[in-house]
Scaffold this motif. Structure first.
Motif, PDB file in Angstrom:
ATOM      1  N   ALA A  67       5.029  10.939   4.371  1.00 59.60           N
ATOM      2  CA  ALA A  67       4.739  11.783   5.628  1.00 59.60           C
ATOM      3  C   ALA A  67       4.815  10.757   6.839  1.00 59.60           C
ATOM      4  O   ALA A  67       5.275  11.187   7.793  1.00 59.60           O
ATOM      5  N   ASN A  68       4.276   9.725   6.652  1.00 58.69           N
ATOM      6  CA  ASN A  68       4.408   8.526   7.636  1.00 58.69           C
ATOM      7  C   ASN A  68       5.814   8.018   8.164  1.00 58.69           C
ATOM      8  O   ASN A  68       6.248   7.680   9.264  1.00 58.69           O
ATOM      9  N   GLY A  69       6.692   8.431   7.223  1.00 57.65           N
ATOM     10  CA  GLY A  69       8.196   7.944   7.520  1.00 57.65           C
ATOM     11  C   GLY A  69       8.920   8.723   8.742  1.00 57.65           C
ATOM     12  O   GLY A  69       9.647   8.289   9.441  1.00 57.65           O
ATOM     13  N   THR A  70       8.326  10.073   9.035  1.00 56.88           N
ATOM     14  CA  THR A  70       8.924  10.882  10.208  1.00 56.88           C
ATOM     15  C   THR A  70       7.755  11.296  11.208  1.00 56.88           C
ATOM     16  O   THR A  70       7.967  11.740  12.213  1.00 56.88           O
ATOM     17  N   ASN A  71       6.608  10.892  10.954  1.00 60.12           N
ATOM     18  CA  ASN A  71       5.452  10.966  11.866  1.00 60.12           C
ATOM     19  C   ASN A  71       4.573   9.995  11.980  1.00 60.12           C
ATOM     20  O   ASN A  71       4.165   9.291  10.842  1.00 60.12           O
ATOM     21  N   PRO A  72       4.026   9.699  13.032  1.00 61.75           N
ATOM     22  CA  PRO A  72       3.510   8.386  13.203  1.00 61.75           C
ATOM     23  C   PRO A  72       1.904   8.546  12.984  1.00 61.75           C
ATOM     24  O   PRO A  72       0.928   8.204  13.428  1.00 61.75           O
ATOM     25  N   TYR A  73       1.585   8.814  11.478  1.00 57.28           N
ATOM     26  CA  TYR A  73       0.220   9.260  11.181  1.00 57.28           C
ATOM     27  C   TYR A  73      -0.620   8.006  10.970  1.00 57.28           C
ATOM     28  O   TYR A  73      -1.771   8.006  11.302  1.00 57.28           O
ATOM     29  N   LEU A  74       0.024   6.990  10.404  1.00 54.00           N
ATOM     30  CA  LEU A  74      -0.795   5.719  10.203  1.00 54.00           C
ATOM     31  C   LEU A  74      -0.934   4.824  11.602  1.00 54.00           C
ATOM     32  O   LEU A  74      -1.474   3.804  11.697  1.00 54.00           O
ATOM     33  N   GLN A  75      -0.581   5.331  12.586  1.00 53.05           N
ATOM     34  CA  GLN A  75      -0.914   4.700  13.874  1.00 53.05           C
ATOM     35  C   GLN A  75      -2.321   5.115  14.204  1.00 53.05           C
ATOM     36  O   GLN A  75      -2.776   4.687  15.134  1.00 53.05           O
ATOM     37  N   ALA A  76      -2.765   6.169  13.632  1.00 50.88           N
ATOM     38  CA  ALA A  76      -4.252   6.448  13.701  1.00 50.88           C
ATOM     39  C   ALA A  76      -5.081   5.994  12.754  1.00 50.88           C
ATOM     40  O   ALA A  76      -4.796   6.347  11.547  1.00 50.88           O
ATOM     41  N   PRO A  77      -6.064   5.312  12.910  1.00 50.51           N
ATOM     42  CA  PRO A  77      -6.976   4.718  11.957  1.00 50.51           C
ATOM     43  C   PRO A  77      -7.572   5.681  11.017  1.00 50.51           C
ATOM     44  O   PRO A  77      -7.925   5.528   9.946  1.00 50.51           O
ATOM     45  N   GLY A  78      -7.659   6.710  11.721  1.00 46.35           N
ATOM     46  CA  GLY A  78      -8.344   8.080  10.900  1.00 46.35           C
ATOM     47  C   GLY A  78      -7.437   8.700   9.638  1.00 46.35           C
ATOM     48  O   GLY A  78      -8.075   9.406   9.100  1.00 46.35           O
ATOM     49  N   HIS A  79      -6.351   7.972   9.660  1.00 47.56           N
ATOM     50  CA  HIS A  79      -5.577   8.422   8.643  1.00 47.56           C
ATOM     51  C   HIS A  79      -5.259   7.525   7.441  1.00 47.56           C
ATOM     52  O   HIS A  79      -5.012   7.543   6.311  1.00 47.56           O
ATOM     53  N   MET A  80      -6.022   6.001   7.472  1.00 44.28           N
ATOM     54  CA  MET A  80      -5.539   5.144   6.713  1.00 44.28           C
ATOM     55  C   MET A  80      -6.412   5.057   5.381  1.00 44.28           C
ATOM     56  O   MET A  80      -6.337   4.373   4.722  1.00 44.28           O
ATOM     57  N   TRP A  81      -7.376   6.248   5.454  1.00 41.19           N
ATOM     58  CA  TRP A  81      -8.357   6.089   4.218  1.00 41.19           C
ATOM     59  C   TRP A  81      -7.500   6.469   3.200  1.00 41.19           C
ATOM     60  O   TRP A  81      -7.795   6.038   2.029  1.00 41.19           O
ATOM     61  N   ALA A  82      -6.385   7.328   3.208  1.00 40.31           N
ATOM     62  CA  ALA A  82      -5.684   7.821   2.232  1.00 40.31           C
ATOM     63  C   ALA A  82      -5.072   6.461   1.551  1.00 40.31           C
ATOM     64  O   ALA A  82      -4.866   6.708   0.286  1.00 40.31           O
ATOM     65  N   VAL A  83      -4.488   5.587   2.135  1.00 34.92           N
ATOM     66  CA  VAL A  83      -3.728   4.228   1.537  1.00 34.92           C
ATOM     67  C   VAL A  83      -5.162   3.340   1.049  1.00 34.92           C
ATOM     68  O   VAL A  83      -4.406   2.775  -0.191  1.00 34.92           O
ATOM     69  N   PHE A  84      -6.153   3.496   1.283  1.00 35.75           N
ATOM     70  CA  PHE A  84      -6.966   2.420   0.862  1.00 35.75           C
ATOM     71  C   PHE A  84      -7.850   3.257  -0.365  1.00 35.75           C
ATOM     72  O   PHE A  84      -8.691   2.526  -1.210  1.00 35.75           O
ATOM     73  N   LEU A  85      -7.914   4.621  -0.391  1.00 40.88           N
ATOM     74  CA  LEU A  85      -8.539   5.324  -1.634  1.00 40.88           C
ATOM     75  C   LEU A  85      -8.199   4.718  -2.949  1.00 40.88           C
ATOM     76  O   LEU A  85      -9.056   4.628  -3.688  1.00 40.88           O
ATOM     77  N   PRO A  86      -7.118   4.525  -3.502  1.00 43.08           N
ATOM     78  CA  PRO A  86      -6.810   4.000  -4.699  1.00 43.08           C
ATOM     79  C   PRO A  86      -7.228   2.563  -4.749  1.00 43.08           C
ATOM     80  O   PRO A  86      -7.807   2.428  -5.905  1.00 43.08           O
ATOM     81  N   LEU A  87      -7.401   1.933  -3.895  1.00 43.89           N
ATOM     82  CA  LEU A  87      -8.099   0.535  -4.018  1.00 43.89           C
ATOM     83  C   LEU A  87      -9.320   0.797  -4.218  1.00 43.89           C
ATOM     84  O   LEU A  87     -10.139  -0.108  -4.811  1.00 43.89           O
ATOM     85  N   ALA A  88     -10.021   1.696  -3.662  1.00 44.01           N
ATOM     86  CA  ALA A  88     -11.578   1.898  -4.066  1.00 44.01           C
ATOM     87  C   ALA A  88     -11.593   2.225  -5.438  1.00 44.01           C
ATOM     88  O   ALA A  88     -12.721   1.944  -6.023  1.00 44.01           O
ATOM     89  N   VAL A  89     -10.929   3.201  -5.651  1.00 49.41           N
ATOM     90  CA  VAL A  89     -11.101   3.729  -7.151  1.00 49.41           C
ATOM     91  C   VAL A  89     -10.732   2.511  -8.177  1.00 49.41           C
ATOM     92  O   VAL A  89     -11.571   2.533  -9.172  1.00 49.41           O
ATOM     93  N   ALA A  90      -9.841   1.732  -7.959  1.00 43.58           N
ATOM     94  CA  ALA A  90      -9.345   0.671  -8.865  1.00 43.58           C
ATOM     95  C   ALA A  90     -10.463  -0.196  -9.163  1.00 43.58           C
ATOM     96  O   ALA A  90     -10.877  -0.834  -9.901  1.00 43.58           O
ATOM     97  N   ASN A  91     -10.879  -0.565  -7.851  1.00 43.16           N
ATOM     98  CA  ASN A  91     -12.007  -1.783  -7.627  1.00 43.16           C
ATOM     99  C   ASN A  91     -13.232  -1.131  -8.424  1.00 43.16           C
ATOM    100  O   ASN A  91     -13.893  -1.995  -9.266  1.00 43.16           O
ATOM    101  N   LEU A  92     -13.532   0.191  -8.275  1.00 45.87           N
ATOM    102  CA  LEU A  92     -14.634   0.658  -9.221  1.00 45.87           C
ATOM    103  C   LEU A  92     -14.332   0.442 -10.614  1.00 45.87           C
ATOM    104  O   LEU A  92     -15.404   0.314 -11.303  1.00 45.87           O
ATOM    105  N   MET A  93     -13.013   0.846 -10.865  1.00 45.94           N
ATOM    106  CA  MET A  93     -12.899   1.010 -12.275  1.00 45.94           C
ATOM    107  C   MET A  93     -12.964  -0.366 -13.057  1.00 45.94           C
ATOM    108  O   MET A  93     -13.548  -0.579 -14.239  1.00 45.94           O
ATOM    109  N   LEU A  94     -12.737  -1.425 -12.355  1.00 42.92           N
ATOM    110  CA  LEU A  94     -12.637  -2.681 -12.653  1.00 42.92           C
ATOM    111  C   LEU A  94     -14.303  -3.088 -12.932  1.00 42.92           C
ATOM    112  O   LEU A  94     -14.596  -3.928 -13.812  1.00 42.92           O
TER     113      LEU A  94
END
Length: 452
Positions: free
Chosen positions: A400-427
């Motif tokens: 979605a960020n390809g056509t709309n500047p969603y990730l210019q807002a820090p309030g949307h970046m949680w989505a990109v880091f959520l897999p990192l949080a889950v993966a780190n917890l799994m390890l």
């Protein structure tokens, strides 16, 4: 709390109040991701402080790939800064590409099963309540139902709606969160039962309402990624799945998909008196064409993106290898006079600012992330459904960020880091981050594994 949830909960010594406070903070970010900056940035500061203290107190183990990602981010930051420190948008760009990722990195490092479960419940509630509120506002503005929101609430939520050609277009401060929340819950419908995920009826309600709100608000990119969510979920699974496993689509998942599709179809038929009400689908097709540079004969937003693409690529061609640096602007061009360095096409702008060298660093970060997700899936299969759901949300936001500047807002970046949080917890749960270390360390780490 079940054994599955207790294992890896290094933050339990902080007490029950800390996860609640963090959940409320993230709920606000999800609900109003681009709202009052003073409140929003104050919330970020609070979340960052809590995460830093939690990391210090718990000494939570962090996957080596996460540290590599942090190092690559530092390299990208230094590289982008050294290109030209006089660029007008430098401070703003550092906020987006450095400070916000640092905050989410801290939160990812200390994520616990309890915190993730509360976060996912908050995301479900935000999807349901936020979508119902927006749909009620659109219905009130159209005159089909009485308007129930007073002006102070309208101003707080950033509501607005227009109607033309038999369709509607609406805005809301929280609508952009649906670019990740909608696909997250759409994918969650198909992954089966898990202690960290809400019950299936809650997931279905969150997914359907997020799709409906996005559709009637005429947000083409969000509608697109919600529709693609099952495909994205399968793609994520294919990427992270341990070797030798197969995908099995159960009868329950297939039945759920059919019932959901039937409900959406009936809902559209009942609420759309004319075929023009399907205008968002037409707009969606035009938006996809404009993203790849195909001119369209109607649609102001699409024509702006086509023109912007030409301008940005032309500016990048002046220094294709090294780029113009963070915060650079295209001479005599901008969407707004206040922030001319902020444009719609984020990936084009990133290429313009960091060049091919910077893109190579970003691709390296993507590859390291995939390695992290694959290792986490192999180390802790019990949490793979949650990892698939989180990965789907991240992929949807990136699309979605390809056509709309969603990730210019820090309030949307949680989505990109959520897999990192889950993966780190799994390890951390499996002791996987200590693989190939000394036998003593491996034995200590595996003491936290769940009983067979």
């Amino acid at each position: 709390m079940s054994t599955l949830n207790r294992v890896g909960d290094d933050t339990s010594r902080l007490g029950w109040a800390v996860p609640i406070v963090v959940t409320l903070g993230f709920a606000y970010v999800l609900f109003l991701p681009v709202s009052n900056n003073r409140v929003l940035y104050g919330t970020f500061a609070l979340l960052g402080a809590i995460a830093a203290v939690a990391l210090w107190v718990t000494r939570a183990r962090v996957a080596v790939e996460a540290w590599v990602l942090a190092a690559l981010l530092v390299v990208l930051t230094v590289y982008g800064l050294t290109r030209d420190t006089s660029n007008p948008g430098l401070i703003y760009t550092l906020l987006v590409y450095v400070l916000a990722p640092a905050l989410y990195f801290l939160c990812s490092a200390v994520a616990s099963p309890r915190a993730l479960r509360l976060f996912l419940w908050a995301a479900a509630i935000v999807a349901i309540v936020g979508s119902l509120m927006l749909l009620a506002f659109i219905g009130g503005e159209s005159g089909r139902i009485p308007q129930v929101f007073p002006q102070p609430i309208v101003d707080l939520m950033g509501y607005g709606a227009t109607f033309r050609d038999g369709g509607s277009q609406a805005r809301s401060y929280g609508l952009s969160s649906m670019a990740a929340i909608g696909p997250l819950w759409t994918a969650a419908i198909f992954v089966g039962k898990h202690p960290l995920l809400p019950p299936l009826p809650v997931r279905i309600a969150a997914a359907v309402l997020a799709a409906a709100a996005s559709y009637f608000a005429n947000r083409s990119a969000i509608v697109l990624v919600i529709g693609l969510a099952p495909v994205l979920a399968v793609a994520v699974w294919l990427i992270i799945r341990p070797r030798g496993t197969r995908i099995v689509l159960g009868a329950r998942a297939l039945g759920t998909a059919l019932v959901t599709a039937a409900a959406v179809t009936v809902g559209l038929a009942l609420t759309s008196p004319r075929i023009e009400a399907l205008a968002p689908l037409v707009s969606l097709g035009r938006g996809v064409l404009s993203f790849i540079g195909v001119p369209t004969d109607v649609g102001k937003d699409e024509s702006i993106r086509v023109d912007e693409q030409v301008r940005v690529i032309s500016a990048w061609a002046a220094n294709p290898l090294f780029g113009a640096g963070f915060g650079a602007r295209i001479p005599d061009y901008g969407r707004t006079s206040e922030r001319p360095w902020v444009l719609e096409l984020q990936y084009h702008v990133l290429l313009f600012q960091v060049g091919l060298v910077g893109i190579a660093i970003i691709l390296a970060m993507v590859m390291v992330s995939i390695v992290l997700l694959r290792r986490a899936a192999a180390a802790d299969p019990a949490y793979v459904p949650v990892l698939v759901v989180a990965g789907t949300a991240a992929a949807a936001m990136l699309i979605a960020n390809g056509t709309n500047p969603y990730l210019q807002a820090p309030g949307h970046m949680w989505a990109v880091f959520l897999p990192l949080a889950v993966a780190n917890l799994m390890l951390r749960r499996s002791g996987g981050e200590w693989k190939n270390r000394s036998p003593l360390r491996r034995r200590i780490a595996t003491d936290d594994r769940p009983a067979e």
